[in-house]
Design a protein around this motif. Structure first.
Motif, PDB file in Angstrom:
ATOM      1  N   PHE A  54       0.861  -1.186   0.000  1.00  0.00           N
ATOM      2  CA  PHE A  54       0.000   0.000   0.000  1.00  0.00           C
ATOM      3  C   PHE A  54       0.897   1.234   0.000  1.00  0.00           C
ATOM      4  O   PHE A  54       1.835   1.338   0.794  1.00  0.00           O
ATOM      5  CB  PHE A  54      -0.907  -0.008   1.233  1.00  0.00           C
ATOM      6  CG  PHE A  54      -1.834   1.156   1.310  1.00  0.00           C
ATOM      7  CD1 PHE A  54      -2.999   1.178   0.558  1.00  0.00           C
ATOM      8  CD2 PHE A  54      -1.545   2.235   2.134  1.00  0.00           C
ATOM      9  CE1 PHE A  54      -3.868   2.262   0.628  1.00  0.00           C
ATOM     10  CE2 PHE A  54      -2.407   3.322   2.206  1.00  0.00           C
ATOM     11  CZ  PHE A  54      -3.566   3.339   1.453  1.00  0.00           C
ATOM     12  N   PHE A  55       0.590   2.202  -0.879  1.00  0.00           N
ATOM     13  CA  PHE A  55       1.441   3.379  -1.085  1.00  0.00           C
ATOM     14  C   PHE A  55       0.651   4.649  -0.851  1.00  0.00           C
ATOM     15  O   PHE A  55      -0.553   4.727  -1.162  1.00  0.00           O
ATOM     16  CB  PHE A  55       1.987   3.405  -2.523  1.00  0.00           C
ATOM     17  CG  PHE A  55       2.879   2.243  -2.866  1.00  0.00           C
ATOM     18  CD1 PHE A  55       4.255   2.395  -2.928  1.00  0.00           C
ATOM     19  CD2 PHE A  55       2.336   0.993  -3.140  1.00  0.00           C
ATOM     20  CE1 PHE A  55       5.071   1.326  -3.250  1.00  0.00           C
ATOM     21  CE2 PHE A  55       3.143  -0.081  -3.460  1.00  0.00           C
ATOM     22  CZ  PHE A  55       4.525   0.080  -3.511  1.00  0.00           C
ATOM     23  N   GLN A  84       5.977   3.167   0.340  1.00  0.00           N
ATOM     24  CA  GLN A  84       5.210   1.949   0.631  1.00  0.00           C
ATOM     25  C   GLN A  84       5.026   1.881   2.155  1.00  0.00           C
ATOM     26  O   GLN A  84       5.925   1.487   2.883  1.00  0.00           O
ATOM     27  CB  GLN A  84       5.940   0.710   0.106  1.00  0.00           C
ATOM     28  CG  GLN A  84       5.132  -0.561   0.260  1.00  0.00           C
ATOM     29  CD  GLN A  84       5.692  -1.716  -0.567  1.00  0.00           C
ATOM     30  OE1 GLN A  84       4.971  -2.404  -1.252  1.00  0.00           O
ATOM     31  NE2 GLN A  84       7.009  -1.928  -0.504  1.00  0.00           N
ATOM     32  N   VAL A  85       3.853   2.247   2.598  1.00  0.00           N
ATOM     33  CA  VAL A  85       3.606   2.386   4.033  1.00  0.00           C
ATOM     34  C   VAL A  85       3.153   1.073   4.661  1.00  0.00           C
ATOM     35  O   VAL A  85       3.146   0.946   5.892  1.00  0.00           O
ATOM     36  CB  VAL A  85       2.563   3.490   4.302  1.00  0.00           C
ATOM     37  CG1 VAL A  85       3.081   4.831   3.830  1.00  0.00           C
ATOM     38  CG2 VAL A  85       1.237   3.170   3.603  1.00  0.00           C
ATOM     39  N   ALA A  86       2.757   0.102   3.849  1.00  0.00           N
ATOM     40  CA  ALA A  86       2.370  -1.206   4.378  1.00  0.00           C
ATOM     41  C   ALA A  86       2.704  -2.264   3.337  1.00  0.00           C
ATOM     42  O   ALA A  86       2.567  -2.026   2.126  1.00  0.00           O
ATOM     43  CB  ALA A  86       0.880  -1.236   4.718  1.00  0.00           C
ATOM     44  N   TYR A  87       3.154  -3.440   3.824  1.00  0.00           N
ATOM     45  CA  TYR A  87       3.601  -4.481   2.899  1.00  0.00           C
ATOM     46  C   TYR A  87       3.319  -5.851   3.492  1.00  0.00           C
ATOM     47  O   TYR A  87       3.401  -6.049   4.720  1.00  0.00           O
ATOM     48  CB  TYR A  87       5.099  -4.335   2.624  1.00  0.00           C
ATOM     49  CG  TYR A  87       5.693  -5.478   1.819  1.00  0.00           C
ATOM     50  CD1 TYR A  87       5.646  -5.474   0.437  1.00  0.00           C
ATOM     51  CD2 TYR A  87       6.275  -6.563   2.474  1.00  0.00           C
ATOM     52  CE1 TYR A  87       6.171  -6.525  -0.302  1.00  0.00           C
ATOM     53  CE2 TYR A  87       6.806  -7.625   1.737  1.00  0.00           C
ATOM     54  CZ  TYR A  87       6.746  -7.602   0.357  1.00  0.00           C
ATOM     55  OH  TYR A  87       7.261  -8.653  -0.373  1.00  0.00           O
ATOM     56  N   VAL A 123      -3.806  10.736  -3.319  1.00  0.00           N
ATOM     57  CA  VAL A 123      -3.792   9.584  -4.213  1.00  0.00           C
ATOM     58  C   VAL A 123      -3.296   8.374  -3.431  1.00  0.00           C
ATOM     59  O   VAL A 123      -2.203   8.408  -2.854  1.00  0.00           O
ATOM     60  CB  VAL A 123      -2.879   9.826  -5.435  1.00  0.00           C
ATOM     61  CG1 VAL A 123      -2.789   8.564  -6.293  1.00  0.00           C
ATOM     62  CG2 VAL A 123      -3.414  10.979  -6.268  1.00  0.00           C
ATOM     63  N   LEU A 124      -4.097   7.310  -3.396  1.00  0.00           N
ATOM     64  CA  LEU A 124      -3.734   6.092  -2.700  1.00  0.00           C
ATOM     65  C   LEU A 124      -3.597   4.967  -3.716  1.00  0.00           C
ATOM     66  O   LEU A 124      -4.391   4.858  -4.652  1.00  0.00           O
ATOM     67  CB  LEU A 124      -4.807   5.731  -1.670  1.00  0.00           C
ATOM     68  CG  LEU A 124      -5.167   6.837  -0.665  1.00  0.00           C
ATOM     69  CD1 LEU A 124      -6.293   6.378   0.234  1.00  0.00           C
ATOM     70  CD2 LEU A 124      -3.944   7.244   0.142  1.00  0.00           C
ATOM     71  N   ILE A 125      -2.581   4.138  -3.507  1.00  0.00           N
ATOM     72  CA  ILE A 125      -2.272   3.094  -4.493  1.00  0.00           C
ATOM     73  C   ILE A 125      -2.092   1.758  -3.783  1.00  0.00           C
ATOM     74  O   ILE A 125      -1.378   1.664  -2.774  1.00  0.00           O
ATOM     75  CB  ILE A 125      -0.999   3.449  -5.285  1.00  0.00           C
ATOM     76  CG1 ILE A 125      -1.269   4.658  -6.177  1.00  0.00           C
ATOM     77  CG2 ILE A 125      -0.527   2.262  -6.117  1.00  0.00           C
ATOM     78  CD1 ILE A 125      -0.047   5.168  -6.905  1.00  0.00           C
ATOM     79  N   LEU A 126      -2.746   0.743  -4.334  1.00  0.00           N
ATOM     80  CA  LEU A 126      -2.549  -0.630  -3.877  1.00  0.00           C
ATOM     81  C   LEU A 126      -1.904  -1.392  -5.031  1.00  0.00           C
ATOM     82  O   LEU A 126      -2.380  -1.351  -6.161  1.00  0.00           O
ATOM     83  CB  LEU A 126      -3.883  -1.273  -3.496  1.00  0.00           C
ATOM     84  CG  LEU A 126      -3.807  -2.660  -2.860  1.00  0.00           C
ATOM     85  CD1 LEU A 126      -3.091  -2.602  -1.512  1.00  0.00           C
ATOM     86  CD2 LEU A 126      -5.195  -3.256  -2.687  1.00  0.00           C
TER      87      LEU A 126
END
Length: 287
Positions: free
Chosen positions: A121-122, A128-131, A186-189
Motif C-alpha cells: 500500500f502506497f 510503501q507504508v504497508a507491505y 492519491v492512494l495506491i494498492l
C-alpha cells in the motif's frame, strides 16, 4: 532408254531417310505440345494450389490458437486486476491498512491465484507504508521514480499492468496496481505476480503439441518464454508489428523455417506469439 527413266523416277521420290527423321521429330513435338504440356500445366497448377492451401491452413491454425490464448490470458489478467480493485474497495480495507491486515488480504488473493507474490500500500509520495509478502525489506521504500508509479499517478486510467522487470528485489516479476483518489490524496494498492506462474497457466491452455507460445512487449523483448527459446528480458528475433492488432508471418532461423501468428493483448502491452515447430526439426529428430 528404260534404264534412264528408272533412274529419274528413283531420284524424284521424296522418301529419304532425313525426311522421315524430320517428320518423326515434328510428330514428337506435336504430341508433346498436345498431350504432355497440358499435363505439366495441371501438375504445376495443383502443386501451386496445394502449397497455397497448406499455407492458408497453417495460417488459420496458428491465428486461431493465438486468438484463443490471447483472449484467455486477457481474461486472466483482467480478473487479477479486478481482484485487486475489489480489495481496495472492500469495507474491511482501512487507510492505512491495520497491522497484519495486508497479510490476510494477500492470503485471500493467493486463494484466487497462486501467481500473486506480495502486496503493498502506497501513499501519494510513493512511499510503501504497508507491505505483506516474502520481501519485508521492501517496506518503507519509496517508488516515486519507478515507471509504474509515475504512469499510474499521471495517467487517466485507474490501473496499470507493467512489463516484466527485476526491480529492487532483483527477481523477475511484474506489477498490477490500482489507484484511488480520496479528496486531494492519491492512494495506491499494488501487487506483484510471478511470470513463471503465468506461463504455466498459458501452457495449461495449450492443446496443440506442434506449437510454442511466448510473450513479448512493444520493444520485442521476451516477457514469458520457454527456456529452450530464450530468457525473459532477452530480445526476441521474431518480428512483430506493433501497428497491427494481429498478424501472421514467416521467419528463417538456424533451425529452419518457422511460421508464427501474433495477437496483441488488451489488458497489457504484450503480444502473444504462437510459433510452429521449425520445418527442419522434423528431419533432425527434434521435438
Amino acid at each position: 532408254m528404260e534404264r534412264k527413266q528408272s533412274t529419274v523416277s528413283a531420284e524424284a521420290l521424296p522418301f529419304k531417310a532425313e525426311h522421315y527423321r524430320e517428320w518423326r521429330r515434328k510428330q514428337i513435338v506435336r504430341m508433346a505440345i498436345t498431350y504432355l504440356a497440358p499435363l505439366v500445366i495441371l501438375v504445376v497448377y495443383f502443386q501451386y494450389r496445394y502449397v497455397g492451401l497448406e499455407d492458408e491452413s497453417r495460417r488459420v491454425h496458428l491465428e486461431a490458437i493465438a486468438e484463443h490464448q490471447a483472449n484467455t490470458l486477457d481474461l486472466f489478467m483482467s480478473e487479477r486486476r479486478v481482484n485487486l480493485a475489489n480489495l481496495v474497495d472492500h469495507p474491511r480495507f482501512s487507510e492505512p491498512p491495520a497491522p497484519g491486515a495486508l497479510g490476510e488480504f494477500l492470503n485471500d488473493l493467493k486463494r484466487v491465484s497462486e501467481a500473486f507474490v506480495d502486496i503493498g500500500f502506497f501513499d501519494s509520495s510513493g512511499a510503501q507504508v504497508a507491505y505483506a509478502g516474502p520481501y519485508p525489506s521492501l517496506e518503507s521504500r519509496n517508488y516515486r521514480d519507478e515507471d509504474w508509479f509515475v504512469t499510474l499517478t499521471k495517467a487517466d486510467d485507474y490501473s496499470v499492468i507493467t512489463d516484466v522487470y527485476l526491480g529492487f528485489r532483483q527477481q523477475l516479476h511484474f506489477t498490477i496496481a490500482v489507484r484511488r483518489t480520496v479528496g486531494d490524496r492519491v492512494l495506491i494498492l499494488r501487487a506483484t505476480l510471478d511470470p513463471g506462474r503465468i506461463y504455466e497457466y498459458i501452457a495449461s491452455q495449450q492443446t496443440a503439441g506442434d506449437v510454442t507460445t511466448y510473450i513479448v512487449n512493444r520493444a520485442g523483448v521476451y516477457q514469458l518464454v520457454k527456456e529452450e527459446l530464450g530468457q525473459p528480458l532477452d530480445k526476441c528475433p521474431v518480428p512483430v508489428s506493433p501497428e497491427r492488432p494481429s498478424g501472421f508471418g514467416e521467419y528463417h532461423s538456424e533451425q529452419g523455417t518457422l511460421h508464427y501468428a501474433f495477437w496483441w493483448l488488451r489488458s497489457a502491452d504484450w503480444a502473444l506469439i504462437v510459433q510452429s515447430t521449425p520445418v527442419s526439426s522434423t528431419f533432425l529428430g527434434k521435438p
